[in-house]
Scaffold this motif. Sequence first.
Motif, short mmCIF file in Angstrom:
data_model
loop_
_atom_site.label_atom_id
_atom_site.label_comp_id
_atom_site.label_asym_id
_atom_site.label_seq_id
_atom_site.Cartn_x
_atom_site.Cartn_y
_atom_site.Cartn_z
N LEU A 156 0.83 -1.21 0.00
CA LEU A 156 0.00 0.00 0.00
C LEU A 156 0.86 1.26 0.00
N GLN A 157 2.02 1.22 0.66
CA GLN A 157 2.89 2.39 0.72
C GLN A 157 3.45 2.72 -0.66
N THR A 158 3.93 1.70 -1.37
CA THR A 158 4.47 1.95 -2.71
C THR A 158 3.36 2.30 -3.69
N GLN A 159 2.16 1.78 -3.47
CA GLN A 159 1.03 2.15 -4.32
C GLN A 159 0.75 3.64 -4.24
N ALA A 160 0.85 4.22 -3.03
CA ALA A 160 0.59 5.64 -2.84
C ALA A 160 1.61 6.48 -3.60
N LYS A 161 2.89 6.07 -3.55
CA LYS A 161 3.94 6.81 -4.26
C LYS A 161 3.75 6.72 -5.76
N LEU A 162 3.37 5.55 -6.23
CA LEU A 162 3.14 5.36 -7.66
C LEU A 162 1.95 6.17 -8.13
N LEU A 163 0.88 6.20 -7.34
CA LEU A 163 -0.32 6.95 -7.69
C LEU A 163 0.00 8.42 -7.90
N SER A 164 0.82 8.99 -7.03
CA SER A 164 1.17 10.41 -7.13
C SER A 164 1.89 10.69 -8.44
N ALA A 165 2.82 9.84 -8.82
CA ALA A 165 3.57 10.03 -10.07
C ALA A 165 2.66 9.92 -11.29
N ILE A 166 1.72 8.96 -11.24
CA ILE A 166 0.81 8.76 -12.37
C ILE A 166 -0.17 9.93 -12.50
N GLN A 167 -0.68 10.39 -11.37
CA GLN A 167 -1.62 11.50 -11.38
C GLN A 167 -0.99 12.78 -11.91
N ASN A 168 0.20 13.09 -11.41
CA ASN A 168 0.84 14.37 -11.73
C ASN A 168 1.69 14.32 -12.99
N ARG A 169 1.95 13.12 -13.49
CA ARG A 169 2.85 12.94 -14.63
C ARG A 169 4.16 13.69 -14.39
N SER A 170 4.64 13.58 -13.16
CA SER A 170 5.93 14.15 -12.79
C SER A 170 6.49 13.34 -11.64
N ILE A 171 7.82 13.37 -11.52
CA ILE A 171 8.48 12.61 -10.45
C ILE A 171 9.48 13.51 -9.73
N VAL A 172 9.89 13.08 -8.55
CA VAL A 172 10.95 13.76 -7.80
C VAL A 172 11.99 12.72 -7.45
N ARG A 173 13.22 12.95 -7.87
CA ARG A 173 14.29 12.00 -7.56
C ARG A 173 14.54 11.95 -6.05
N VAL A 174 14.97 10.80 -5.58
CA VAL A 174 15.34 10.67 -4.17
C VAL A 174 16.51 11.61 -3.89
N GLY A 175 16.38 12.42 -2.84
CA GLY A 175 17.43 13.37 -2.49
C GLY A 175 17.27 14.73 -3.14
N SER A 176 16.18 14.92 -3.90
CA SER A 176 15.94 16.19 -4.57
C SER A 176 14.53 16.68 -4.22
N ASN A 177 14.28 17.95 -4.46
CA ASN A 177 12.92 18.48 -4.30
C ASN A 177 12.41 19.10 -5.58
N LYS A 178 13.08 18.77 -6.69
CA LYS A 178 12.71 19.32 -7.99
C LYS A 178 11.76 18.38 -8.72
N ASN A 179 10.62 18.92 -9.15
CA ASN A 179 9.67 18.15 -9.94
C ASN A 179 10.16 18.01 -11.37
N ILE A 180 10.18 16.80 -11.87
CA ILE A 180 10.60 16.54 -13.26
C ILE A 180 9.40 16.01 -14.03
N PRO A 181 8.87 16.76 -15.00
CA PRO A 181 7.72 16.27 -15.76
C PRO A 181 8.11 15.11 -16.67
N VAL A 182 7.21 14.15 -16.82
CA VAL A 182 7.47 13.00 -17.70
C VAL A 182 6.28 12.81 -18.63
N ASP A 183 6.58 12.48 -19.86
CA ASP A 183 5.55 12.23 -20.88
C ASP A 183 5.63 10.76 -21.26
N ILE A 184 4.74 9.95 -20.69
CA ILE A 184 4.78 8.51 -20.92
C ILE A 184 3.42 7.97 -21.31
N ARG A 185 3.43 6.84 -21.98
CA ARG A 185 2.23 6.02 -22.16
C ARG A 185 2.33 4.91 -21.11
#
Length: 455
Positions: free
Chosen positions: A260-289
């Motif tokens: 359930l914990q990893t599901q929550a992290k994955l959901l955030s990335a899918i919803q926002n279509r952006s990720i944050v690298r571990v150790g960073s606070n910068k949002n990186i947009p991603v364009d994926i299918r």
Amino acid sequence: MQKAKILIIDDNKSVLSALEILLQFEYESVEAISNPNQISSYPKLEEFDIVLLDMNFSAGVNTGNEGLFWLKEIKKKAPSTSVIMMTAYGAIDLAVTAVKQGASDFILKPWKNEKLLLTIKSAIELRKSKKEVQQLKSSEKNLKQVINQDKNLIVGNSKALHDVLNLVRKVAKTDVNVLITGENGTGKELIARELHRASTRQNEVFIGVDMGSISETLFESELFGHTKGSFTDAKEDRAGKFEAANSGTLFLDEMGNLSLQTQAKLLSAIQNRSIVRVGSNKNIPVDIRLVCATNCNLPEMVANGIFREDLLYRINTIHIEVPSLRERENDVIVLAEFFLDKFSNKYGKPQLRMNQSAQEKLLNYRWPGNVRELQHTMERAVILSDGNVLKPEDFLLTPSNNNMPDNSLATLDEMEKQMVKNALQKHDGNYSAAAEQLGVSRQTLYNKLKKWGMS
């Protein structure tokens, strides 16, 4: 002295001499011509890093049209060569026009040596950068072709398979999220690759991730990347799978194995279509299918509180159910012949064939491991065969698998559990051997046993 080739083109011989004297101590090779008509036949023009080109050659003509003409001719023959225009003070507008038409820069006559050398140096650096970018693009294109090459084919002519492929073709041109379900070994990844191949992203990468093999501690690093020093072994910045799949297709397999914990992290990335690298606070947009797959009953898992309902809705815009081999009519024989041809050529037994009794044995078997099990069965039979004809006894099918509960009376989860038990029994509890037979990773097998309370 810098390693670069320079060509000077000017009808004023005093200009040629002055530039040759200045540049011969700065650059490895300096050549000069006074007649621009030589450009068309000049040998190996594309090997020059820089061409210094005058804008006017005919006496009394100051329109700059000659320079623009020869600029076009040079760019035709040597498109990657940097061209610097030489012009008088009154022709700056023409020089600007030349830059718009492909020149790298321009030099005013009379020039200052420092300014001229700096302009040439900048043009050389620009040329190097362009060449590096071209090489990177070429390497990237070749890499994508290697990654995306069709290593596997979808084989079969049953109605059940055709219905799935028709749905794939309808969905492929869109960017909607797709959930692929089906028993182990039915070819869910092949369907995901077919979605990618038929999509507008077909020339981009297809990145597949076995979610069941990623430990919870490395989940964020693997999927979202990390920065240097963010944890003990983070010795450099690293992009995760989401970034690697940017512009292409991201295939997440074994979705039912997420906590359930990893599901929550994955959901955030899918919803926002952006990720944050571990150790960073910068949002990186991603364009994926996004394409996901599982052999688990996710709605049932939602009802039991072990899978997030909002995540299921996110990944399940279109649902594709891959039919089991039992539902694909006579595709068993079509696939068996395909694998027989493949492995008989691979192992140097091109005359090998199956007799009628062998085909009947394959047709009467229930294939709980589906296409993957059939593939392994055919490879094993080819390797161990002595003659040119495969007989029923050449196919080592596990008897207990043939006694699996009928599909109409058992859930996929129950059938999968039985398969795992059979595999562990056959290999005397050897997890690695059982995982190899089942076609899953050792970590995935551990996860399933833990879920069923069998670890």
